[in-house]
Enzyme design. Structure first.
Site, PDB file in Angstrom:
ATOM      1  N   LYS A 154      11.620  -0.190  -4.652  1.00 25.38           N
ATOM      2  CA  LYS A 154      11.318   0.782  -5.693  1.00 25.38           C
ATOM      3  C   LYS A 154      12.087   0.463  -6.960  1.00 25.38           C
ATOM      4  O   LYS A 154      13.293   0.185  -6.918  1.00 25.38           O
ATOM      5  CB  LYS A 154      11.679   2.186  -5.209  1.00 25.38           C
ATOM      6  CG  LYS A 154      10.819   2.653  -4.044  1.00 25.38           C
ATOM      7  CD  LYS A 154       9.359   2.746  -4.431  1.00 25.38           C
ATOM      8  CE  LYS A 154       8.493   3.214  -3.263  1.00 25.38           C
ATOM      9  NZ  LYS A 154       7.066   3.205  -3.628  1.00 25.38           N
ATOM     10  N   ASP A 182       7.766  -1.650  -7.243  1.00 22.53           N
ATOM     11  CA  ASP A 182       6.868  -0.505  -7.411  1.00 22.53           C
ATOM     12  C   ASP A 182       7.566   0.563  -8.237  1.00 22.53           C
ATOM     13  O   ASP A 182       8.592   1.110  -7.819  1.00 22.53           O
ATOM     14  CB  ASP A 182       6.519   0.042  -6.013  1.00 22.53           C
ATOM     15  CG  ASP A 182       5.539   1.206  -6.064  1.00 22.53           C
ATOM     16  OD1 ASP A 182       5.120   1.598  -7.168  1.00 22.53           O
ATOM     17  OD2 ASP A 182       5.195   1.712  -4.977  1.00 22.53           O
ATOM     18  N   GLU A 208       3.958  -3.012  -9.197  1.00 19.34           N
ATOM     19  CA  GLU A 208       3.026  -1.938  -8.823  1.00 19.34           C
ATOM     20  C   GLU A 208       3.236  -0.691  -9.679  1.00 19.34           C
ATOM     21  O   GLU A 208       4.364  -0.283  -9.933  1.00 19.34           O
ATOM     22  CB  GLU A 208       3.264  -1.613  -7.341  1.00 19.34           C
ATOM     23  CG  GLU A 208       2.391  -0.529  -6.761  1.00 19.34           C
ATOM     24  CD  GLU A 208       2.513  -0.500  -5.222  1.00 19.34           C
ATOM     25  OE1 GLU A 208       2.627  -1.583  -4.607  1.00 19.34           O
ATOM     26  OE2 GLU A 208       2.513   0.603  -4.652  1.00 19.34           O
ATOM     27  N   GLU A 234      -3.342   3.616  -6.206  1.00 18.55           N
ATOM     28  CA  GLU A 234      -3.254   4.241  -4.880  1.00 18.55           C
ATOM     29  C   GLU A 234      -3.649   5.717  -4.902  1.00 18.55           C
ATOM     30  O   GLU A 234      -4.020   6.266  -3.876  1.00 18.55           O
ATOM     31  CB  GLU A 234      -1.831   4.082  -4.315  1.00 18.55           C
ATOM     32  CG  GLU A 234      -0.792   4.895  -5.082  1.00 18.55           C
ATOM     33  CD  GLU A 234       0.642   4.648  -4.628  1.00 18.55           C
ATOM     34  OE1 GLU A 234       1.031   3.467  -4.551  1.00 18.55           O
ATOM     35  OE2 GLU A 234       1.362   5.614  -4.353  1.00 18.55           O
ATOM     36  N   ASP A 257      -6.116   3.944  -1.095  1.00 23.55           N
ATOM     37  CA  ASP A 257      -5.532   4.500   0.132  1.00 23.55           C
ATOM     38  C   ASP A 257      -6.655   5.222   0.873  1.00 23.55           C
ATOM     39  O   ASP A 257      -7.289   6.128   0.318  1.00 23.55           O
ATOM     40  CB  ASP A 257      -4.413   5.483  -0.252  1.00 23.55           C
ATOM     41  CG  ASP A 257      -3.704   6.055   0.963  1.00 23.55           C
ATOM     42  OD1 ASP A 257      -4.401   6.514   1.901  1.00 23.55           O
ATOM     43  OD2 ASP A 257      -2.459   6.065   0.975  1.00 23.55           O
ATOM     44  N   HIS A 284      -3.142   0.667   0.082  1.00 24.76           N
ATOM     45  CA  HIS A 284      -1.899   1.441   0.111  1.00 24.76           C
ATOM     46  C   HIS A 284      -1.828   2.172   1.450  1.00 24.76           C
ATOM     47  O   HIS A 284      -2.847   2.586   1.998  1.00 24.76           O
ATOM     48  CB  HIS A 284      -1.934   2.466  -1.030  1.00 24.76           C
ATOM     49  CG  HIS A 284      -0.792   3.429  -1.045  1.00 24.76           C
ATOM     50  ND1 HIS A 284      -0.911   4.733  -0.595  1.00 24.76           N
ATOM     51  CD2 HIS A 284       0.484   3.288  -1.445  1.00 24.76           C
ATOM     52  CE1 HIS A 284       0.257   5.349  -0.738  1.00 24.76           C
ATOM     53  NE2 HIS A 284       1.123   4.496  -1.249  1.00 24.76           N
ATOM     54  N   GLU A 317       0.773  -2.628   4.188  1.00 25.06           N
ATOM     55  CA  GLU A 317       1.972  -1.910   3.740  1.00 25.06           C
ATOM     56  C   GLU A 317       2.584  -1.222   4.949  1.00 25.06           C
ATOM     57  O   GLU A 317       2.005  -0.297   5.521  1.00 25.06           O
ATOM     58  CB  GLU A 317       1.617  -0.885   2.657  1.00 25.06           C
ATOM     59  CG  GLU A 317       2.836  -0.095   2.224  1.00 25.06           C
ATOM     60  CD  GLU A 317       2.714   0.601   0.884  1.00 25.06           C
ATOM     61  OE1 GLU A 317       1.580   0.854   0.431  1.00 25.06           O
ATOM     62  OE2 GLU A 317       3.772   0.889   0.281  1.00 25.06           O
TER      63      GLU A 317
END
Ligand code: CA
Length: 362
Positions: A154, A182, A208, A234, A257, A284, A317
């Site tokens: 992250k 991300d 991301e 996502e 997703d 995702h 993921e």
């Protein structure tokens, strides 16, 4: 075969060790689960972000055949049901269709290009730690030690945090492991480009959600400015929400997703649109064992693009954060071995639900 009932479950997993992405802290993980029951004893399970209203279920789902998944989808949608709730119903319908035909969902989708999928470890969140950098380095090393060849961390916490910690993690894992970052939409265009230029020096697999997911022009600008693949979407719901992102090549990688975009029925349309526009699809996944199984069937069915000798990997993921509804909801948990996950082979989703867990966290 007719649908006679739909049971809905809202469950919450209380997180013991809270974590943060660029936008918010996670202290609990709420999930919406449905069980669609038919008159011949087969029932299917689905996961969404919410559950549909009882009236919408009575009007559009009860009495229909699970094979009418497109009709059910349009019926729910036309009456204003949230796409995150339609996703749950749709996944359950595909689970039923697979069980009725004694086939895994990937076969209903057109067959499996692979029965094992390379996973990337999703973790490396921000946590309350004395020395956050040391904690991230230790966590990244633990994923490498478990055999993962790819991981995602992250960012989106400001240039100082991001640049220092991404560099530290890259140093710790060496050059051979794929590393994505991300930002969860935490930056504006200018910051995303400035930070992204520095982060790209660490040989990133992708950057991301640098910015808000609906800023198509912003994504185009960032994609042109940075020498790193840009991914996102996502949170987008319904195939039309993806149209401009794909047509205008605002992304290198689109990440629908299955439990948000509208289930298998809608995911296939999004994947077809992505293929037509030469945009890579990497789903995702941040949910329960139901979403994990569904995502694996989709990954099994995604063709390599291009079909090269050494293709870009189809990546799962693999959420490393604590969540009993991912690790215990399937009676036979879906686990990785050395960073590889096997696609469930049983009919439908290929998992059996541990109902005790729905009571425990209900
Ligand atoms: Ca993400």
């Amino acid at each position: 075969m007719k649908i006679v009932d739909v049971k809905t479950y809202s469950v919450v997993y209380p997180v013991q060790d809270p974590f943060s992405n660029g936008m918010r802290w996670t202290r609990q993980r709420p999930f919406a689960i449905v069980e669609v029951i038919t008159d011949n004893g087969i029932s299917g399970w689905g996961e969404g972000t919410t559950v549909p209203a009882r009236r919408a279920i009575d009007l559009n789902v009860i009495g229909r055949s699970p094979f009418e998944h497109e009709v059910i989808w349009e019926g729910l949608h036309s009456q204003g049901t949230d796409t995150g709730a339609i996703s749950a119903i749709d996944i359950a319908l595909w689970d039923i269709m697979g069980k009725a035909l004694d086939q895994p969902i990937c076969n209903l989708l057109g067959g499996a290009f692979r029965d094992r999928v390379q996973a990337y470890a999703t973790g490396l969140f921000r946590r309350e730690r004395k020395d956050p950098t040391a904690a991230l380095v230790e966590e990244a090393r633990s994923y490498a030690d478990q055999g993962f060849k790819a991981m995602k961390m992250k960012v989106g916490f400001g240039p100082e945090y991001d640049i220092r910690n991404v560099a530290a993690v890259r140093r710790a894992i060496g050059d051979d492991i794929l590393l994505a970052v991300d930002a969860n939409c935490a930056y504006d265009r200018g910051s995303a480009i400035a930070v992204g230029q520095k982060l790209a020096e660490n040989d990133l697999l992708w950057f991301e959600e640098p910015i808000s997911s609906d800023d198509v022009e912003g994504y185009i600008e960032i994609r042109r400015a940075l020498k790193v693949r840009i991914s996102g979407a996502e949170q987008l719901r319904g195939h039309r929400a993806f149209r401009r992102m794909l047509q205008e090549r605002a992304l290198d990688i689109v990440q629908p997703d299955v439990s948000i975009c509208g289930g298998f029925t809608e995911f296939r349309k999004i994947a077809a649109m992505a293929s037509a526009n030469h945009v890579r699809v990497i789903p995702h996944m941040f949910g329960t064992a139901i979403r994990l199984a569904a995502t694996l069937h989709l990954l099994a069915n995604l063709p390599d693009s291009p079909r090269a000798n050494v293709p870009f990997p189809a990546l799962l993921e693999y959420d490393m954060s604590e969540n009993a509804l991912r690790t215990e909801l399937a009676k036979e948990p879906i686990r990785h071995t050395e960073g590889i996950v096997t696609v469930p082979q049983g009919p439908g989703l290929g998992i059996e639900i541990n109902r005790d867990l729905l009571t425990k966290y209900g």
